[in-house]
Motif scaffolding. Structure first.
Motif, PDB file in Angstrom:
ATOM      1  N   LYS A   1      47.186 -24.890   7.108  1.00  0.00           N
ATOM      2  CA  LYS A   1      47.637 -26.208   6.666  1.00  0.00           C
ATOM      3  C   LYS A   1      49.070 -26.152   6.137  1.00  0.00           C
ATOM      4  O   LYS A   1      49.891 -27.043   6.414  1.00  0.00           O
ATOM      5  CB  LYS A   1      46.688 -26.749   5.600  1.00  0.00           C
ATOM      6  N   CYS A   2      49.380 -25.105   5.394  1.00  0.00           N
ATOM      7  CA  CYS A   2      50.740 -24.944   4.872  1.00  0.00           C
ATOM      8  C   CYS A   2      51.740 -24.819   6.018  1.00  0.00           C
ATOM      9  O   CYS A   2      52.814 -25.436   5.991  1.00  0.00           O
ATOM     10  CB  CYS A   2      50.797 -23.709   3.968  1.00  0.00           C
TER      11      CYS A   2
ATOM     12  N   HIS B   1      52.281 -28.186   7.640  1.00  0.00           N
ATOM     13  CA  HIS B   1      53.160 -29.029   6.826  1.00  0.00           C
ATOM     14  C   HIS B   1      54.628 -28.653   7.052  1.00  0.00           C
ATOM     15  O   HIS B   1      55.500 -29.525   7.131  1.00  0.00           O
ATOM     16  CB  HIS B   1      52.815 -28.895   5.346  1.00  0.00           C
TER      17      HIS B   1
ATOM     18  N   PRO C   1      51.940 -37.823   3.431  1.00  0.00           N
ATOM     19  CA  PRO C   1      51.103 -36.966   2.594  1.00  0.00           C
ATOM     20  C   PRO C   1      50.347 -37.783   1.537  1.00  0.00           C
ATOM     21  O   PRO C   1      50.859 -38.767   1.015  1.00  0.00           O
ATOM     22  CB  PRO C   1      52.101 -36.013   1.929  1.00  0.00           C
TER      23      PRO C   1
END
Length: 440
Positions: A356-357, A360, A194
């Motif tokens: 995107k969350c 992740h 990240p």
């Protein structure tokens, strides 16, 4: 030998046709011959030509956009393409596709560069006019366009025509067997993810890349092939969805300005909303507008936007017969209307956060399979841990009803439509999780 049997037209059909023809000529009386009422071109044509010349260079003498645009073409350019133009870029040239848009942007950069070298003169010497016919200097100067490659094998993609191909670095098969130009290629930043956990390393990547850009400017100047322009994708798409920071692009622009070279942003893939803004470079907070911005794909037609100083001082310099397709602007006008009225850019940003969350979360749950989630809006990607793992993921996605795309050597890229909503993102994430679980 075959003989064609002569068909006799039935009397009833012949009489109907004669009746139609007689009525048609009465209503639509053919003129006896040409009737010229004004000088040619007339005052209306001159006014329209002046209006068009304020936007782009064209000549009017045959039925194609390059030389004989329709009466409403200047207004269409204003209402459609210029309504979404990058700030500060009030010039637009339309083209058929992304590659020819890039080619034409190169030509605009070269014309601008050479005009500046002549001190702004718009006339040519006899030596230039003679030498150019033999493809020799000074008429055909030795100039270069700089592009970028990734630290690994793949990098930029700008098209497959000869000039564009000289700057394409994504796959060897695109370039094999074709002669090319001696043009420089800088290293694009290679980030670790990240991002928040690797800030220092990624800043070093920016510095390394920018130093290489400066080094190549100097090297090619010494070789006698000065760099007239730099072309870069806001997100290096086919090469693996490689990203760089806003600071990188800001400093790259400053370097180009200091070297009197044009900065060309290739937004053929990133333009028209998928990153949550109309143009991806809007995320970078550039202190001044880019010099040229190419577009195509989701914009339905091709072309490039430019700052006023990149308008060629002579006609026919950036030219082809068709110069795009006016019917595509009719379609694009409606697309842009829907984007605005349905607030699709806001939707892209909202959906992108969900997507995107979720990605992740999956990379944390399956670290042995995927990593390096990245992107803006719904223009997202993640890496598989190997090319073989990526093949397994893509195969399972297909079996579970999702067609996906790949880029680079290990990347999976997401390119949903602007209408892709959070509920669709949830469906995809469930299927991706299932696909990952099926890999043993």
């Amino acid at each position: 030998m075959f003989r064609v049997k002569k068909t006799k037209i039935p009397t009833v059909i012949l009489k109907d046709f004669q009746k139609f023809a007689s009525g048609y000529t009465k209503v639509h009386k053919e003129p006896d011959g040409p009737c010229v009422k004004t000088e040619i071109p007339g005052p209306k044509s001159k006014a329209l030509f002046k209006e068009l010349s304020d936007i782009q260079r064209a000549l009017v003498n045959r039925p194609a956009l390059g030389v004989f645009p329709g009466i409403d073409w200047p207004q269409k350019l204003r209402d459609v393409l210029l309504s979404v133009a990058p700030k500060g870029c009030n010039q637009v040239m339309t083209m058929m596709c992304g590659a020819c848009s890039v080619e034409s942007a190169f030509k605009a950069a070269f014309i601008w560069y050479c005009t500046n070298k002549r001190g702004g003169k718009t006339t040519f010497s006899d030596e230039e006019l003679k030498s150019v016919m033999d493809n020799k200097a000074p008429g055909a100067p030795k100039l270069a366009i700089m592009s970028f490659k990734a630290p690994l094998l793949q990098g930029a993609f700008h098209g497959r025509t000869f000039g564009a191909l000289a700057t394409t670095r994504s796959k060897p098969i695109h370039k094999l067997d074709f002669p090319s130009f001696d043009w420089p290629c800088a290293i694009f930043p290679h980030y670790k993810y990240p991002l928040e956990e690797h800030k220092r390393e990624n800043e070093e990547q920016d510095k390394k890349s920018l130093a290489h850009v400066c080094e190549l400017f100097e090297k090619w100047e010494k070789k006698g092939i000065p760099v007239a322009g730099v072309i870069v994708e806001p997100i290096q798409s086919e090469g693996g969805d490689n990203h760089a920071s806003p600071e990188f692009f800001q400093q790259l622009q400053a370097i180009c300005a200091s070297k009197c070279a044009a900065l060309i942003l290739d937004e053929v893939q990133t333009g028209c909303g998928p990153t949550g803004k109309m143009w991806c470079h809007e995320h970078f907070n550039l202190p001044s507008p880019p010099d040229l911005v190419t577009f195509s794909k989701k914009m339905l037609t091709g072309g490039y936007y430019a700052r006023p100083e990149f308008k060629p001082p002579q006609a026919y310099r950036i030219f082809n017969t068709w110069m795009g397709d006016p019917s595509k602007l009719i379609l694009l006008e409606q697309v842009l209307k829907v984007i605005k009225t349905e607030k699709l850019l806001d939707l892209v940003q909202c959906t992108g956060k969900v997507l995107k969350c979720g990605l992740h979360e999956l990379e944390c749950e399956f670290p042995d399979k995927i990593n390096s989630v990245r992107g803006r809006g719904t223009f997202l990607a993640f890496d598989a841990t190997s090319p073989e793992m990526r093949d397994k993921i893509m195969g399972n996605l297909k079996k579970n009803g999702v067609l996906g795309g790949v880029c680079g050597t290990t990347s999976v890229r997401l390119r949903p439509a602007l209408t892709f909503a959070p509920k669709h993102a949830e469906i995809f994430l469930d299927i991706l999780k299932k696909s990952l679980q099926q890999i043993k």
